[in-house]
Scaffold this motif. Structure first.
Motif, PDB file in Angstrom:
ATOM      1  N   ASP A   1      11.636 -13.219   5.138  1.00  0.00           N
ATOM      2  CA  ASP A   1      12.387 -14.391   4.924  1.00  0.00           C
ATOM      3  C   ASP A   1      13.826 -14.124   4.224  1.00  0.00           C
ATOM      4  OD1 ASP A   1      11.394 -14.132   2.514  1.00  0.00           O
ATOM      5  OD2 ASP A   1      10.988 -16.407   2.677  1.00  0.00           O
ATOM      6  N   ARG A   2      14.095 -12.943   4.086  1.00  0.00           N
ATOM      7  CA  ARG A   2      15.151 -12.495   3.283  1.00  0.00           C
ATOM      8  C   ARG A   2      15.403 -13.174   1.642  1.00  0.00           C
ATOM      9  NH1 ARG A   2      20.857 -11.863   6.863  1.00  0.00           N
ATOM     10  NH2 ARG A   2      19.857 -10.384   8.567  1.00  0.00           N
ATOM     11  N   ARG A   3      14.287 -13.400   0.908  1.00  0.00           N
ATOM     12  CA  ARG A   3      14.121 -13.799  -0.238  1.00  0.00           C
ATOM     13  C   ARG A   3      13.063 -13.183  -1.128  1.00  0.00           C
ATOM     14  NH1 ARG A   3      14.685 -19.917  -2.239  1.00  0.00           N
ATOM     15  NH2 ARG A   3      16.890 -19.391  -1.750  1.00  0.00           N
ATOM     16  N   VAL A   4      13.602 -12.535  -2.115  1.00  0.00           N
ATOM     17  CA  VAL A   4      12.592 -11.650  -3.044  1.00  0.00           C
ATOM     18  C   VAL A   4      12.163 -12.682  -4.084  1.00  0.00           C
ATOM     19  CG1 VAL A   4      12.349 -10.019  -4.509  1.00  0.00           C
ATOM     20  CG2 VAL A   4      13.674  -9.376  -2.476  1.00  0.00           C
ATOM     21  N   THR A   5      11.013 -12.764  -4.550  1.00  0.00           N
ATOM     22  CA  THR A   5      10.488 -13.595  -5.566  1.00  0.00           C
ATOM     23  C   THR A   5       9.636 -12.617  -6.470  1.00  0.00           C
ATOM     24  OG1 THR A   5      10.501 -15.736  -4.296  1.00  0.00           O
ATOM     25  CG2 THR A   5       9.330 -15.797  -6.367  1.00  0.00           C
ATOM     26  N   VAL A   6      10.246 -12.877  -7.686  1.00  0.00           N
ATOM     27  CA  VAL A   6       9.268 -12.139  -8.538  1.00  0.00           C
ATOM     28  C   VAL A   6       8.827 -12.755 -10.046  1.00  0.00           C
ATOM     29  CG1 VAL A   6       9.561 -10.100 -10.440  1.00  0.00           C
ATOM     30  CG2 VAL A   6      10.358  -9.804  -8.240  1.00  0.00           C
TER      31      VAL A   6
ATOM     32  N   LEU B   1      18.649 -12.218   0.149  1.00  0.00           N
ATOM     33  CA  LEU B   1      19.274 -10.905   0.633  1.00  0.00           C
ATOM     34  C   LEU B   1      20.246 -11.360   1.572  1.00  0.00           C
ATOM     35  CD1 LEU B   1      15.709  -9.140   0.876  1.00  0.00           C
ATOM     36  CD2 LEU B   1      17.457  -9.215  -1.255  1.00  0.00           C
ATOM     37  N   ALA B   2      21.322 -10.131   1.562  1.00  0.00           N
ATOM     38  CA  ALA B   2      22.375 -10.548   2.419  1.00  0.00           C
ATOM     39  C   ALA B   2      22.316  -9.790   3.816  1.00  0.00           C
ATOM     40  CB  ALA B   2      23.551  -9.873   1.874  1.00  0.00           C
ATOM     41  N   ALA B   3      21.097  -8.916   4.000  1.00  0.00           N
ATOM     42  CA  ALA B   3      20.782  -8.284   5.245  1.00  0.00           C
ATOM     43  C   ALA B   3      19.263  -8.147   5.166  1.00  0.00           C
ATOM     44  CB  ALA B   3      21.289  -6.865   5.277  1.00  0.00           C
ATOM     45  N   ASP B   4      18.823  -7.565   6.306  1.00  0.00           N
ATOM     46  CA  ASP B   4      17.169  -7.324   6.546  1.00  0.00           C
ATOM     47  C   ASP B   4      17.012  -6.083   5.714  1.00  0.00           C
ATOM     48  OD1 ASP B   4      16.751  -9.188   8.548  1.00  0.00           O
ATOM     49  OD2 ASP B   4      17.516  -7.799   9.980  1.00  0.00           O
ATOM     50  N   ALA B   5      16.135  -6.521   4.386  1.00  0.00           N
ATOM     51  CA  ALA B   5      16.016  -5.281   3.681  1.00  0.00           C
ATOM     52  C   ALA B   5      14.464  -5.894   2.963  1.00  0.00           C
ATOM     53  CB  ALA B   5      16.759  -5.433   2.474  1.00  0.00           C
ATOM     54  N   LYS B   6      13.770  -5.009   2.019  1.00  0.00           N
ATOM     55  CA  LYS B   6      12.810  -5.443   1.316  1.00  0.00           C
ATOM     56  C   LYS B   6      12.798  -4.606   0.087  1.00  0.00           C
ATOM     57  CE  LYS B   6       9.405  -1.892   3.318  1.00  0.00           C
ATOM     58  NZ  LYS B   6       7.971  -1.806   4.069  1.00  0.00           N
TER      59      LYS B   6
ATOM     60  N   GLN C   1      25.467  -8.607  -5.399  1.00  0.00           N
ATOM     61  CA  GLN C   1      26.071  -7.278  -5.138  1.00  0.00           C
ATOM     62  C   GLN C   1      25.243  -6.358  -4.320  1.00  0.00           C
ATOM     63  OE1 GLN C   1      27.163  -5.222  -8.651  1.00  0.00           O
ATOM     64  NE2 GLN C   1      27.060  -3.294  -7.769  1.00  0.00           N
ATOM     65  N   GLY C   2      25.739  -5.732  -3.424  1.00  0.00           N
ATOM     66  CA  GLY C   2      25.120  -5.167  -2.483  1.00  0.00           C
ATOM     67  C   GLY C   2      24.246  -5.809  -1.444  1.00  0.00           C
ATOM     68  N   LEU C   3      22.877  -5.668  -1.291  1.00  0.00           N
ATOM     69  CA  LEU C   3      21.959  -6.233  -0.674  1.00  0.00           C
ATOM     70  C   LEU C   3      21.530  -7.609  -1.045  1.00  0.00           C
ATOM     71  CD1 LEU C   3      19.695  -3.423   0.252  1.00  0.00           C
ATOM     72  CD2 LEU C   3      21.075  -4.424   1.882  1.00  0.00           C
ATOM     73  N   VAL C   4      21.859  -7.887  -2.229  1.00  0.00           N
ATOM     74  CA  VAL C   4      21.534  -9.101  -2.927  1.00  0.00           C
ATOM     75  C   VAL C   4      22.868 -10.138  -2.615  1.00  0.00           C
ATOM     76  CG1 VAL C   4      20.770 -10.358  -5.045  1.00  0.00           C
ATOM     77  CG2 VAL C   4      20.014  -8.351  -4.306  1.00  0.00           C
ATOM     78  N   SER C   5      22.663 -11.286  -2.007  1.00  0.00           N
ATOM     79  CA  SER C   5      24.032 -12.219  -1.981  1.00  0.00           C
ATOM     80  C   SER C   5      23.915 -13.147  -3.120  1.00  0.00           C
ATOM     81  CB  SER C   5      23.895 -12.977  -0.706  1.00  0.00           C
ATOM     82  OG  SER C   5      22.520 -13.751  -0.558  1.00  0.00           O
ATOM     83  N   ALA C   6      22.985 -13.553  -3.798  1.00  0.00           N
ATOM     84  CA  ALA C   6      22.802 -14.439  -5.139  1.00  0.00           C
ATOM     85  C   ALA C   6      21.431 -14.224  -5.622  1.00  0.00           C
ATOM     86  CB  ALA C   6      22.905 -15.863  -4.606  1.00  0.00           C
ATOM     87  N   TRP C   7      21.365 -14.623  -6.924  1.00  0.00           N
ATOM     88  CA  TRP C   7      20.034 -14.765  -7.523  1.00  0.00           C
ATOM     89  C   TRP C   7      20.106 -15.867  -8.615  1.00  0.00           C
ATOM     90  CZ3 TRP C   7      20.249 -14.427 -12.839  1.00  0.00           C
ATOM     91  CH2 TRP C   7      21.072 -13.569 -13.572  1.00  0.00           C
ATOM     92  N   ALA C   8      19.001 -16.279  -9.026  1.00  0.00           N
ATOM     93  CA  ALA C   8      18.790 -17.160  -9.980  1.00  0.00           C
ATOM     94  C   ALA C   8      17.340 -17.230 -10.418  1.00  0.00           C
ATOM     95  CB  ALA C   8      18.843 -18.586  -9.322  1.00  0.00           C
ATOM     96  N   VAL C   9      17.372 -17.408 -11.799  1.00  0.00           N
ATOM     97  CA  VAL C   9      16.097 -17.635 -12.643  1.00  0.00           C
ATOM     98  C   VAL C   9      15.861 -18.914 -13.124  1.00  0.00           C
ATOM     99  CG1 VAL C   9      14.907 -16.626 -14.823  1.00  0.00           C
ATOM    100  CG2 VAL C   9      16.555 -15.261 -13.339  1.00  0.00           C
TER     101      VAL C   9
END
Length: 377
Positions: free
Chosen positions: A52-57, A94-99, A73-81
């Motif tokens: 789903d183009r969202r990485v959660t850690v 994520l800005a594109a299909d990635a993992k 930046q790059g493959l990451v379109s935005a991040w938040a903590v």
């Protein structure tokens, strides 16, 4: 210790750790995210972003400052903590299909005193992306569609620098010192920007205190600033000289920007390819893009000030001021007028006129980021 791709990383912490900073490097093929921690911590990968183009850690037991977020930046379109019951949660759109390709924890070493948790995100091959999406579409998974998901917050970070302060009073006018005018204007601009809730505003100083020039630049870099604006009042040999002007970094001064590139920042970027020459190329490209953005904002600022306050005949100038040297933060220095001119000084000391002046500056910042959003679509 390095871990195999996709393997869980667990490093027991003797005490609660603090999340210090999140940094990004890389490009649209592979992006590296570095989470700076004051202690080691156990980290759980909740979502690798493939479906789903969202990485959660989730960083177990880790405490993060409130409202910590930034531009992509790059493959990451935005991040938040944000802070959850289990610890600090980092989410990245994520800005594109990635993992997530690999994750590992780096202990303090080579002059770096803190821990770094590293996450590498890599672009998926088209066939792999199609397979993952097909599996995610199966009813049994019931994943929330990307379009229906709430977007991560993307408030722009603006750093306001009130020039001089403390034992460095700046120029002197008939009624007082420049440092006081700069701080009053900075506070007025902060109030203007915070009204709409669109910006996270950081002041390099909010009291009559001395702050070194390099520290002001570092403040903007640590905050991941989208814009840095330094406020000053000019002084000249002729009492009749008046008007505002805006400075951006000169071509001749760009070489001095290297002092604001830390070893760890560029190691993060260059280590992806194993080629140390990449860091020099990235620095050059970053500097050029930053100078272009700085010049663009300067023109927008002057267009808003024109007709609302006197301007010098040559109102856009360049110089090698240290506060403009950050290679990764668009920056301008605004000379709001001449403290050596009685009319300009009175304008800057009048609370109502000062608020009108800073409203115009705030309008230019709104214009600048509005144009930035349109250009990025």
């Amino acid at each position: 210790m390095l871990c195999a791709a996709g393997a869980a990383v667990s490093h027991a912490a003797a005490a609660s750790a603090d999340l210090l900073k999140v940094r990004l490097g890389g490009d649209s093929a592979q992006t590296r995210i570095v989470i700076d921690l004051d202690r080691s911590a156990s980290v759980k990968l909740v979502s690798d972003g493939a479906a789903d183009r969202r990485v959660t850690v989730v960083l177990t037991g880790v405490t993060a400052a409130s409202d910590l977020q930034g531009k992509g930046q790059g493959l990451v379109s935005a991040w938040a903590v944000d802070q959850t019951a289990g610890g600090a949660r980092l989410q990245m759109d994520l800005a594109a299909d990635a993992k997530v390709k690999r994750r590992f924890l780096l202990p303090p070493a080579d002059g770096i005193s803190h821990y770094r948790y590293v996450v590498d995100v890599a672009r998926l091959e088209p066939a792999e992306a199609r397979l993952i999406k097909a599996e995610a579409a199966a009813p049994k998974l019931r994943l929330k569609p990307l379009a229906a998901r709430a977007a991560l917050p993307t408030r722009k970070v603006v750093v306001i620098d009130a020039g001089h302060g403390g034992h460095d009073p700046g120029a002197r006018g008939v009624q007082g010192y420049e440092k006081d005018l700069n701080l009053a204007a900075a506070r007025a601009l902060k109030a203007r920007l915070e009204k709409g809730g669109r910006y996270k505003v950081i002041m390099t100083r909010d009291a009559d205190a001395y702050v070194g020039l390099a520290s002001r630049v570092r403040t903007a870099q640590r905050a991941g600033a989208d814009l840095f604006i330094s406020l000053h009042a000019d002084s000249g040999p002729e009492a009749g000289l008046r008007g505002a002007s805006v400075y951006t970094l000169s071509d001749k001064a760009t070489a001095r920007s290297a002092q604001f590139v830390s070893r760890e920042d560029w190691f993060m970027k260059a280590s992806m390819s194993g080629d140390r020459g990449v860091s020099d190329i990235l620095l050059d490209l970053t500097q050029r893009a930053t100078r272009n953005r700085s010049a663009g904002f300067a023109q927008t600022l002057l267009s808003r000030l024109e007709g609302r306050t006197p301007l010098l005949r040559r109102s856009h100038r360049d110089a090698g001021f240290m506060v403009l040297l950050a290679p990764d933060v668009p920056a301008v220095l605004l000379e709001m007028g001449f403290i050596s001119n009685s009319q300009d000084e009175q304008l800057l000391r009048d609370p109502e006129r000062r608020a009108e002046f800073m409203d115009a500056v705030g309008d230019s910042i709104d214009d600048y980021f509005g144009a930035t959003r349109l250009a990025s679509r």
